[in-house]
Design an enzyme around this catalytic site. Structure first.
Site, PDB file in Angstrom:
ATOM      1  N   LYS A   1       2.196 -48.296 -16.330  1.00  0.00           N
ATOM      2  CA  LYS A   1       0.917 -48.230 -15.592  1.00  0.00           C
ATOM      3  C   LYS A   1       0.048 -47.077 -16.115  1.00  0.00           C
ATOM      4  O   LYS A   1      -1.143 -47.258 -16.369  1.00  0.00           O
ATOM      5  CB  LYS A   1       1.215 -48.052 -14.095  1.00  0.00           C
ATOM      6  CG  LYS A   1       0.037 -47.738 -13.221  1.00  0.00           C
ATOM      7  CD  LYS A   1      -0.844 -48.937 -12.974  1.00  0.00           C
ATOM      8  CE  LYS A   1      -2.073 -48.538 -12.177  1.00  0.00           C
ATOM      9  NZ  LYS A   1      -3.043 -49.619 -12.076  1.00  0.00           N
TER      10      LYS A   1
ATOM     11  N   THR B   1       0.784 -46.181  -7.285  1.00  0.00           N
ATOM     12  CA  THR B   1       0.716 -45.576  -8.623  1.00  0.00           C
ATOM     13  C   THR B   1       1.045 -44.094  -8.473  1.00  0.00           C
ATOM     14  O   THR B   1       0.273 -43.355  -7.844  1.00  0.00           O
ATOM     15  CB  THR B   1      -0.701 -45.702  -9.220  1.00  0.00           C
ATOM     16  OG1 THR B   1      -1.032 -47.083  -9.279  1.00  0.00           O
ATOM     17  CG2 THR B   1      -0.758 -45.108 -10.621  1.00  0.00           C
TER      18      THR B   1
ATOM     19  N   LYS C   1      -7.334 -39.647 -11.292  1.00  0.00           N
ATOM     20  CA  LYS C   1      -5.948 -39.436 -10.835  1.00  0.00           C
ATOM     21  C   LYS C   1      -4.958 -39.976 -11.878  1.00  0.00           C
ATOM     22  O   LYS C   1      -4.001 -39.298 -12.249  1.00  0.00           O
ATOM     23  CB  LYS C   1      -5.755 -40.160  -9.493  1.00  0.00           C
ATOM     24  CG  LYS C   1      -4.330 -40.181  -8.981  1.00  0.00           C
ATOM     25  CD  LYS C   1      -4.126 -41.206  -7.866  1.00  0.00           C
ATOM     26  CE  LYS C   1      -2.729 -41.764  -7.912  1.00  0.00           C
ATOM     27  NZ  LYS C   1      -2.474 -42.884  -7.053  1.00  0.00           N
TER      28      LYS C   1
HETATM   29  P1  NAD Z   1      -5.624 -46.329   0.502  1.00  0.00           P
HETATM   30  O1  NAD Z   1      -5.929 -44.887   0.685  1.00  0.00           O
HETATM   31  O2  NAD Z   1      -6.660 -47.341   0.857  1.00  0.00           O
HETATM   32  O3  NAD Z   1      -4.274 -46.721   1.294  1.00  0.00           O
HETATM   33  C1  NAD Z   1      -3.176 -45.869   1.430  1.00  0.00           C
HETATM   34  C2  NAD Z   1      -2.687 -45.996   2.870  1.00  0.00           C
HETATM   35  O4  NAD Z   1      -1.487 -45.262   3.030  1.00  0.00           O
HETATM   36  C3  NAD Z   1      -3.680 -45.440   3.899  1.00  0.00           C
HETATM   37  O5  NAD Z   1      -4.049 -46.479   4.783  1.00  0.00           O
HETATM   38  C4  NAD Z   1      -2.915 -44.317   4.591  1.00  0.00           C
HETATM   39  O6  NAD Z   1      -3.213 -44.201   5.959  1.00  0.00           O
HETATM   40  C5  NAD Z   1      -1.483 -44.763   4.362  1.00  0.00           C
HETATM   41  N1  NAD Z   1      -0.493 -43.690   4.480  1.00  0.00           N
HETATM   42  C6  NAD Z   1      -0.486 -42.466   3.881  1.00  0.00           C
HETATM   43  N2  NAD Z   1       0.620 -41.787   4.224  1.00  0.00           N
HETATM   44  C7  NAD Z   1       1.339 -42.594   5.041  1.00  0.00           C
HETATM   45  C8  NAD Z   1       2.578 -42.453   5.727  1.00  0.00           C
HETATM   46  N3  NAD Z   1       3.304 -41.345   5.658  1.00  0.00           N
HETATM   47  N4  NAD Z   1       3.014 -43.495   6.475  1.00  0.00           N
HETATM   48  C9  NAD Z   1       2.288 -44.621   6.580  1.00  0.00           C
HETATM   49  N5  NAD Z   1       1.098 -44.813   5.970  1.00  0.00           N
HETATM   50  C10 NAD Z   1       0.632 -43.810   5.204  1.00  0.00           C
HETATM   51  O7  NAD Z   1      -5.216 -46.475  -1.045  1.00  0.00           O
HETATM   52  P2  NAD Z   1      -5.145 -47.823  -1.922  1.00  0.00           P
HETATM   53  O8  NAD Z   1      -6.438 -48.026  -2.631  1.00  0.00           O
HETATM   54  O9  NAD Z   1      -4.559 -48.906  -1.094  1.00  0.00           O
HETATM   55  O10 NAD Z   1      -4.100 -47.361  -3.039  1.00  0.00           O
HETATM   56  C11 NAD Z   1      -2.713 -47.282  -2.786  1.00  0.00           C
HETATM   57  C12 NAD Z   1      -2.001 -47.049  -4.115  1.00  0.00           C
HETATM   58  O11 NAD Z   1      -2.326 -48.112  -5.026  1.00  0.00           O
HETATM   59  C13 NAD Z   1      -2.449 -45.756  -4.820  1.00  0.00           C
HETATM   60  O12 NAD Z   1      -1.323 -45.172  -5.418  1.00  0.00           O
HETATM   61  C14 NAD Z   1      -3.463 -46.243  -5.868  1.00  0.00           C
HETATM   62  O13 NAD Z   1      -3.549 -45.389  -7.002  1.00  0.00           O
HETATM   63  C15 NAD Z   1      -2.856 -47.588  -6.241  1.00  0.00           C
HETATM   64  N6  NAD Z   1      -3.810 -48.568  -6.794  1.00  0.00           N
HETATM   65  C16 NAD Z   1      -5.044 -48.718  -6.240  1.00  0.00           C
HETATM   66  C17 NAD Z   1      -5.921 -49.650  -6.789  1.00  0.00           C
HETATM   67  C18 NAD Z   1      -7.296 -49.847  -6.207  1.00  0.00           C
HETATM   68  O14 NAD Z   1      -8.137 -50.489  -6.862  1.00  0.00           O
HETATM   69  N7  NAD Z   1      -7.571 -49.349  -4.985  1.00  0.00           N
HETATM   70  C19 NAD Z   1      -5.525 -50.430  -7.884  1.00  0.00           C
HETATM   71  C20 NAD Z   1      -4.239 -50.280  -8.400  1.00  0.00           C
HETATM   72  C21 NAD Z   1      -3.374 -49.345  -7.841  1.00  0.00           C
END
Ligand code: NAD
Length: 296
Positions: free
Chosen positions: A169, A94, A244
């Protein structure tokens, strides 16, 4: 048919999404900055790569699931150098609409097809493979990406051209943030008037006040046993993530000139909640702050 897929960002959402691609029979090579997270993904059948370049080597499709626009752009700048023009690039994070459009431009510069495809459904939906995908990109690219998205989700919607998935979204989540505050205010007022939670729920959930924040995610314990209110407001969907998304909506409103006064107010209220150290709690816990008044 098994497709070689690279999955970048294997966190709370990316981990289970990559696992579902493996379950669908694809060969998934994953990369994450966190060694611990990469190890957990290996347990779900993902082949761990030690770098972004190693993960995308030989992949027909690359999926990214990263925190913010800056992360997506940094990764996409690297990956367009490493992949051939035949690779399909899908970002499921997102992020702001401007960054999403810049990511499409990076892909187009290399001749790669690309799609923005953020999701709703949370970590539960990611694990169950029941996410909703909202996709932005050309019709041809959407059709090419659809089978992979179907391995991770249940409803796949083509919202329009580049950035339209992110636009859908942030508009959806702005409705959610506003409606949750509205439902919480109604319960707080009902309490002050001596109305039981169940009575208000029974009336409003079947009347014109019904909405997802009330009917499915009721912010007081009791009426909907599966809602986080019954589990000490453990997320679910963390208030920091709601903030966010509300900020992304406000950035978009500012850059387009759209009037979103309630969206702005919702962002302020969740901002205050985070300042009070509550960002890691479920976003429906905002009812506790509203009960106490809005003191900073
Ligand atoms: P998270 O922080 O658990 O996962 C993100 C991952 O990206 C981490 O493991 C981090 O180490 C990795 N990362 C960051 N930079 C990197 C790079 N350069 N190379 C490789 N890996 C890298 O976050 P999440 O909860 O999985 O959310 C991810 C996305 O999904 C966000 O944009 C969030 O807004 C969206 N989202 C989350 C939810 C939810 O309920 N958690 C629901 C819908 C959408």
């Amino acid at each position: 048919m098994a497709t070689p897929i690279a999955f970048i960002g294997l966190g709370n959402m990316g981990g289970p999404m990559a696992a579902n691609l493996v379950k669908a029979g694809h060969q998934v090579r994953g990369f994450d900055l966190s060694a611990e997270i990469l190890k957990a993904a290996e347990e779900n059948g993902v082949t761990a790569a030690s770098s972004l370049a190693e993960a995308v080597e030989g992949a027909d499709v690359v999926v990214t699931m990263l925190p913010k626009g800056e992360h997506v752009l940094a990764v996409w700048r690297e990956l367009v150098k490493a992949v051939p023009a035949s690779t399909l690039l899908i970002d499921c994070s997102t992020i702001d609409v401007d960054s999403a459009r810049q990511a499409h431009e990076l892909a187009a510069g290399k001749g790669c097809a690309s799609l923005d495809a953020p999701v709703s459904g949370g970590t539960g939906g990611a694990a169950a493979g029941t996410l909703t995908f909202m996709a932005g990109g050309s019709g041809d690219v959407f059709e090419r990406a659809k089978p992979y998205l179907e391995a991770m989700g249940r409803k796949i919607v083509h919202c329009g051209g580049n950035g339209a998935g992110q636009a859908a979204k942030i508009c959806n989540n702005m409705i959610l943030g506003i409606s949750m505050i509205g439902v919480c205010e109604a319960f707080v007022l009902g309490e002050a008037l001596g109305l039981s939670h169940q009575a208000l729920f029974d009336v409003a959930s079947t009347s014109s006040g019904q909405c997802w924040s009330l009917n499915t995610y009721c912010p007081v314990p009791g009426p909907v046993p599966t809602s986080p209110a019954n589990n000490e407001y453990r997320p679910g969907f963390a208030a920091a993530l709601m903030l966010k998304d509300l900020k992304l909506a406000q950035d978009a409103a500012l850059s387009t000139g759209a009037a979103t006064p309630l969206g702005a107010e919702a962002a302020q209220i969740y901002g205050l909640f985070e300042k009070q150290g509550q960002g890691a709690r479920d976003f429906s816990a905002i009812i506790e702050m509203l009960r106490g008044g809005l003191q900073a």
